[in-house]
Design a protein around this motif. Structure first.
Motif, PDB file in Angstrom:
ATOM      1  N   GLY A 186      21.710  23.881  -2.856  1.00  0.00           N
ATOM      2  CA  GLY A 186      23.105  24.080  -2.467  1.00  0.00           C
ATOM      3  C   GLY A 186      24.087  23.243  -3.263  1.00  0.00           C
ATOM      4  O   GLY A 186      25.269  23.590  -3.375  1.00  0.00           O
ATOM      5  N   ALA A 187      23.626  22.167  -3.870  1.00  0.00           N
ATOM      6  CA  ALA A 187      24.512  21.269  -4.616  1.00  0.00           C
ATOM      7  C   ALA A 187      25.013  21.876  -5.918  1.00  0.00           C
ATOM      8  O   ALA A 187      25.936  21.331  -6.531  1.00  0.00           O
ATOM      9  CB  ALA A 187      23.789  19.954  -4.902  1.00  0.00           C
ATOM     10  N   ILE A 188      24.431  23.015  -6.366  1.00  0.00           N
ATOM     11  CA  ILE A 188      24.876  23.590  -7.630  1.00  0.00           C
ATOM     12  C   ILE A 188      26.332  24.054  -7.575  1.00  0.00           C
ATOM     13  O   ILE A 188      26.973  24.214  -8.620  1.00  0.00           O
ATOM     14  CB  ILE A 188      23.985  24.764  -8.081  1.00  0.00           C
ATOM     15  CG1 ILE A 188      24.074  25.946  -7.099  1.00  0.00           C
ATOM     16  CG2 ILE A 188      22.541  24.320  -8.261  1.00  0.00           C
ATOM     17  CD1 ILE A 188      23.345  27.189  -7.587  1.00  0.00           C
ATOM     18  N   PHE A 189      26.860  24.247  -6.365  1.00  0.00           N
ATOM     19  CA  PHE A 189      28.240  24.705  -6.234  1.00  0.00           C
ATOM     20  C   PHE A 189      29.253  23.572  -6.354  1.00  0.00           C
ATOM     21  O   PHE A 189      30.445  23.831  -6.566  1.00  0.00           O
ATOM     22  CB  PHE A 189      28.435  25.409  -4.879  1.00  0.00           C
ATOM     23  CG  PHE A 189      27.604  26.651  -4.722  1.00  0.00           C
ATOM     24  CD1 PHE A 189      27.968  27.836  -5.348  1.00  0.00           C
ATOM     25  CD2 PHE A 189      26.446  26.642  -3.957  1.00  0.00           C
ATOM     26  CE1 PHE A 189      27.205  28.976  -5.206  1.00  0.00           C
ATOM     27  CE2 PHE A 189      25.674  27.778  -3.815  1.00  0.00           C
ATOM     28  CZ  PHE A 189      26.055  28.952  -4.436  1.00  0.00           C
ATOM     29  N   ASP A 190      28.817  22.348  -6.228  1.00  0.00           N
ATOM     30  CA  ASP A 190      29.738  21.218  -6.213  1.00  0.00           C
ATOM     31  C   ASP A 190      30.493  21.101  -7.534  1.00  0.00           C
ATOM     32  O   ASP A 190      29.896  20.890  -8.590  1.00  0.00           O
ATOM     33  CB  ASP A 190      28.984  19.918  -5.932  1.00  0.00           C
ATOM     34  CG  ASP A 190      28.419  19.863  -4.525  1.00  0.00           C
ATOM     35  OD1 ASP A 190      28.947  20.567  -3.647  1.00  0.00           O
ATOM     36  OD2 ASP A 190      27.441  19.119  -4.305  1.00  0.00           O
ATOM     37  N   GLY A 191      31.812  21.263  -7.462  1.00  0.00           N
ATOM     38  CA  GLY A 191      32.654  21.136  -8.639  1.00  0.00           C
ATOM     39  C   GLY A 191      32.604  22.303  -9.604  1.00  0.00           C
ATOM     40  O   GLY A 191      33.193  22.241 -10.693  1.00  0.00           O
ATOM     41  N   ALA A 192      31.918  23.379  -9.226  1.00  0.00           N
ATOM     42  CA  ALA A 192      31.736  24.512 -10.136  1.00  0.00           C
ATOM     43  C   ALA A 192      32.976  25.409 -10.188  1.00  0.00           C
ATOM     44  O   ALA A 192      33.892  25.307  -9.368  1.00  0.00           O
ATOM     45  CB  ALA A 192      30.529  25.336  -9.690  1.00  0.00           C
ATOM     46  N   HIS A 231      31.757  35.813  -9.617  1.00  0.00           N
ATOM     47  CA  HIS A 231      30.745  35.223 -10.496  1.00  0.00           C
ATOM     48  C   HIS A 231      30.816  33.698 -10.404  1.00  0.00           C
ATOM     49  O   HIS A 231      31.644  33.073 -11.059  1.00  0.00           O
ATOM     50  CB  HIS A 231      30.968  35.657 -11.942  1.00  0.00           C
ATOM     51  CG  HIS A 231      29.883  35.204 -12.872  1.00  0.00           C
ATOM     52  ND1 HIS A 231      29.976  35.305 -14.240  1.00  0.00           N
ATOM     53  CD2 HIS A 231      28.669  34.634 -12.634  1.00  0.00           C
ATOM     54  CE1 HIS A 231      28.890  34.823 -14.800  1.00  0.00           C
ATOM     55  NE2 HIS A 231      28.076  34.414 -13.838  1.00  0.00           N
ATOM     56  N   PRO A 232      29.951  33.097  -9.571  1.00  0.00           N
ATOM     57  CA  PRO A 232      29.896  31.629  -9.528  1.00  0.00           C
ATOM     58  C   PRO A 232      29.277  31.103 -10.808  1.00  0.00           C
ATOM     59  O   PRO A 232      28.165  31.484 -11.174  1.00  0.00           O
ATOM     60  CB  PRO A 232      29.001  31.351  -8.314  1.00  0.00           C
ATOM     61  CG  PRO A 232      28.179  32.592  -8.145  1.00  0.00           C
ATOM     62  CD  PRO A 232      29.013  33.726  -8.631  1.00  0.00           C
ATOM     63  N   MET A 233      30.001  30.239 -11.510  1.00  0.00           N
ATOM     64  CA  MET A 233      29.529  29.714 -12.782  1.00  0.00           C
ATOM     65  C   MET A 233      28.705  28.451 -12.560  1.00  0.00           C
ATOM     66  O   MET A 233      29.137  27.325 -12.847  1.00  0.00           O
ATOM     67  CB  MET A 233      30.721  29.426 -13.696  1.00  0.00           C
ATOM     68  CG  MET A 233      31.549  30.654 -14.031  1.00  0.00           C
ATOM     69  SD  MET A 233      30.573  31.904 -14.911  1.00  0.00           S
ATOM     70  CE  MET A 233      30.078  30.992 -16.361  1.00  0.00           C
ATOM     71  N   CYS A 234      27.538  28.667 -12.011  1.00  0.00           N
ATOM     72  CA  CYS A 234      26.654  27.535 -11.735  1.00  0.00           C
ATOM     73  C   CYS A 234      25.217  28.042 -11.721  1.00  0.00           C
ATOM     74  O   CYS A 234      24.958  29.237 -11.689  1.00  0.00           O
ATOM     75  CB  CYS A 234      27.002  26.874 -10.407  1.00  0.00           C
ATOM     76  SG  CYS A 234      27.051  27.990  -8.984  1.00  0.00           S
ATOM     77  N   GLY A 235      24.310  27.147 -11.718  1.00  0.00           N
ATOM     78  CA  GLY A 235      22.906  27.505 -11.746  1.00  0.00           C
ATOM     79  C   GLY A 235      22.109  26.323 -12.257  1.00  0.00           C
ATOM     80  O   GLY A 235      22.623  25.211 -12.390  1.00  0.00           O
ATOM     81  N   LYS A 236      20.865  26.552 -12.547  1.00  0.00           N
ATOM     82  CA  LYS A 236      20.006  25.498 -13.073  1.00  0.00           C
ATOM     83  C   LYS A 236      18.802  26.160 -13.725  1.00  0.00           C
ATOM     84  O   LYS A 236      18.617  27.364 -13.628  1.00  0.00           O
ATOM     85  CB  LYS A 236      19.570  24.542 -11.953  1.00  0.00           C
ATOM     86  CG  LYS A 236      18.913  25.239 -10.771  1.00  0.00           C
ATOM     87  CD  LYS A 236      18.581  24.283  -9.647  1.00  0.00           C
ATOM     88  CE  LYS A 236      17.429  23.361 -10.003  1.00  0.00           C
ATOM     89  NZ  LYS A 236      16.938  22.617  -8.824  1.00  0.00           N
ATOM     90  N   GLU A 237      18.010  25.348 -14.387  1.00  0.00           N
ATOM     91  CA  GLU A 237      16.829  25.908 -15.035  1.00  0.00           C
ATOM     92  C   GLU A 237      15.827  26.390 -13.998  1.00  0.00           C
ATOM     93  O   GLU A 237      15.841  25.974 -12.857  1.00  0.00           O
ATOM     94  CB  GLU A 237      16.183  24.855 -15.954  1.00  0.00           C
ATOM     95  CG  GLU A 237      15.674  23.623 -15.255  1.00  0.00           C
ATOM     96  CD  GLU A 237      16.721  22.542 -15.103  1.00  0.00           C
ATOM     97  OE1 GLU A 237      16.326  21.381 -14.906  1.00  0.00           O
ATOM     98  OE2 GLU A 237      17.922  22.840 -15.155  1.00  0.00           O
ATOM     99  N   GLY A 238      14.947  27.279 -14.430  1.00  0.00           N
ATOM    100  CA  GLY A 238      13.932  27.807 -13.535  1.00  0.00           C
ATOM    101  C   GLY A 238      14.403  29.052 -12.815  1.00  0.00           C
ATOM    102  O   GLY A 238      15.449  29.616 -13.102  1.00  0.00           O
ATOM    103  N   ALA A 239      13.596  29.493 -11.875  1.00  0.00           N
ATOM    104  CA  ALA A 239      13.911  30.698 -11.121  1.00  0.00           C
ATOM    105  C   ALA A 239      13.189  30.646  -9.781  1.00  0.00           C
ATOM    106  O   ALA A 239      12.239  29.884  -9.598  1.00  0.00           O
ATOM    107  CB  ALA A 239      13.477  31.940 -11.907  1.00  0.00           C
ATOM    108  N   GLY A 240      13.670  31.445  -8.836  1.00  0.00           N
ATOM    109  CA  GLY A 240      12.987  31.560  -7.558  1.00  0.00           C
ATOM    110  C   GLY A 240      13.545  30.672  -6.461  1.00  0.00           C
ATOM    111  O   GLY A 240      14.276  29.707  -6.714  1.00  0.00           O
ATOM    112  N   LEU A 241      13.169  31.003  -5.239  1.00  0.00           N
ATOM    113  CA  LEU A 241      13.646  30.291  -4.054  1.00  0.00           C
ATOM    114  C   LEU A 241      13.335  28.805  -4.114  1.00  0.00           C
ATOM    115  O   LEU A 241      14.158  27.971  -3.697  1.00  0.00           O
ATOM    116  CB  LEU A 241      13.009  30.907  -2.807  1.00  0.00           C
ATOM    117  CG  LEU A 241      13.373  30.273  -1.463  1.00  0.00           C
ATOM    118  CD1 LEU A 241      14.867  30.419  -1.176  1.00  0.00           C
ATOM    119  CD2 LEU A 241      12.543  30.907  -0.328  1.00  0.00           C
TER     120      LEU A 241
END
Length: 286
Positions: free
Chosen positions: A135-141, A120-130
């Motif tokens: 890729g930057a959401i993983f940085d420091g997560a 379970h990667p604890m990252c993401g952002k608002e919104g949905a879809g491709l």
């Protein structure tokens, strides 16, 4: 880390916000990426964008890691339908926000040689879809792993290496029960609070003229995938209800102190929150 790790072909199933983000980052890192999506048009879009190398199910046979960015039922259906197309020693993993026994259901479908490592990667952002993928959401997560007794050590290490390579700072290892209880508080509840805040009767078309950073920060995740989060809430219902009750009790404590004009109690409440926040951030960055 395996010196050849960057050359491992990886498949991403489900090319929404998270799947698209995996594909983007993995391509940046030099991995051949096979991308599949229930709606073929989305897969074709990912191919045109250059974030996947193939959208042909036959190429699944090349993938040594298969990442499922799909709802639980969708993951099970895909495995049942496409099992014969998977690499005979593929390591499967997921990103599901609730675990509660799901790994056993997947493992029951797999032949000897394949493995399923729950993540379970604890990252993401608002919104949905491709279109929202990044890729930057993983940085420091944080990237949580939930091992099962049957998982092979080298497969756990493989997924852990992948998480590190993606840019994640911490890879904690916990039980499914501990994961679901923690997530009810840190993830499910925060989405409940953000959506409830936006759905308050105080909201109006003029609200936007009176917001600052605090309101934007607290409501960021209210721009939500309703179908996905409804499924997550209900899958973790009992634990989430406990957290809603605890939050309500905490909110009531502050309300009572404000109603009574109890300055000392209000100050103590706020300062304790600040102390916990500083402690959490210090530990999180250590």
């Amino acid at each position: 880390m395996n010196s050849d790790f960057r050359k491992i072909p990886i498949a991403v199933i489900g090319l929404g916000l998270m799947g698209g983000s995996f594909a983007r980052r993995l391509k940046e890192l030099g991995h051949p990426v096979i991308g599949l999506n229930r709606t073929k048009k989305v897969a074709e879009e990912a191919l045109a964008m250059g974030i996947v190398d193939s959208i042909d199910p036959k190429d699944l046979k090349k993938a040594e890691i298969v990442i499922f960015c799909t709802p639980e039922r969708g993951t099970l259906s895909f495995i049942k339908e496409h099992l014969s197309l998977l690499h005979e020693k593929a390591v499967l993993t997921d990103i599901a926000g609730v675990k509660n026994g799901f790994a056993k259901e997947v493992a029951a479908l797999l032949p000897e040689g394949m493995d399923f490592v729950s993540g379970h990667p604890m990252c993401g952002k608002e919104g949905a879809g491709l279109a929202q993928s990044d890729g930057a959401i993983f940085d420091g997560a944080n990237y949580v792993l939930i091992p099962e007794p049957w998982n092979r050590k080298e497969h756990l290490e493989l997924v852990k290496d992948m998480a590190r390579e993606l840019g994640c700072a911490h890879v904690p290892v916990v039980t499914a029960e501990d994961h679901d209880r923690a997530i009810a508080y840190t993830s499910d509840l925060t989405h409940v609070v953000a959506t409830a805040l936006m759905n308050s009767s105080s909201y109006s078309e003029k609200t936007k003229y009176f917001i600052g950073g605090s309101f934007r920060d607290e409501t960021r995740v209210a721009d939500i995938n309703g179908k996905l989060w409804t499924s997550l809430f209900l899958s973790n219902k009992d634990k989430l209800l406990e957290e809603i009750d605890r939050f309500s009790a905490s909110l009531s404590t502050l309300r009572e102190a404000i109603a009574a004009g109890d300055e000392e109690e209000i100050i103590a409440f706020l300062e304790e929150a600040g102390r916990r926040r500083r402690e959490m951030m210090h530990r999180g960055n250590s």
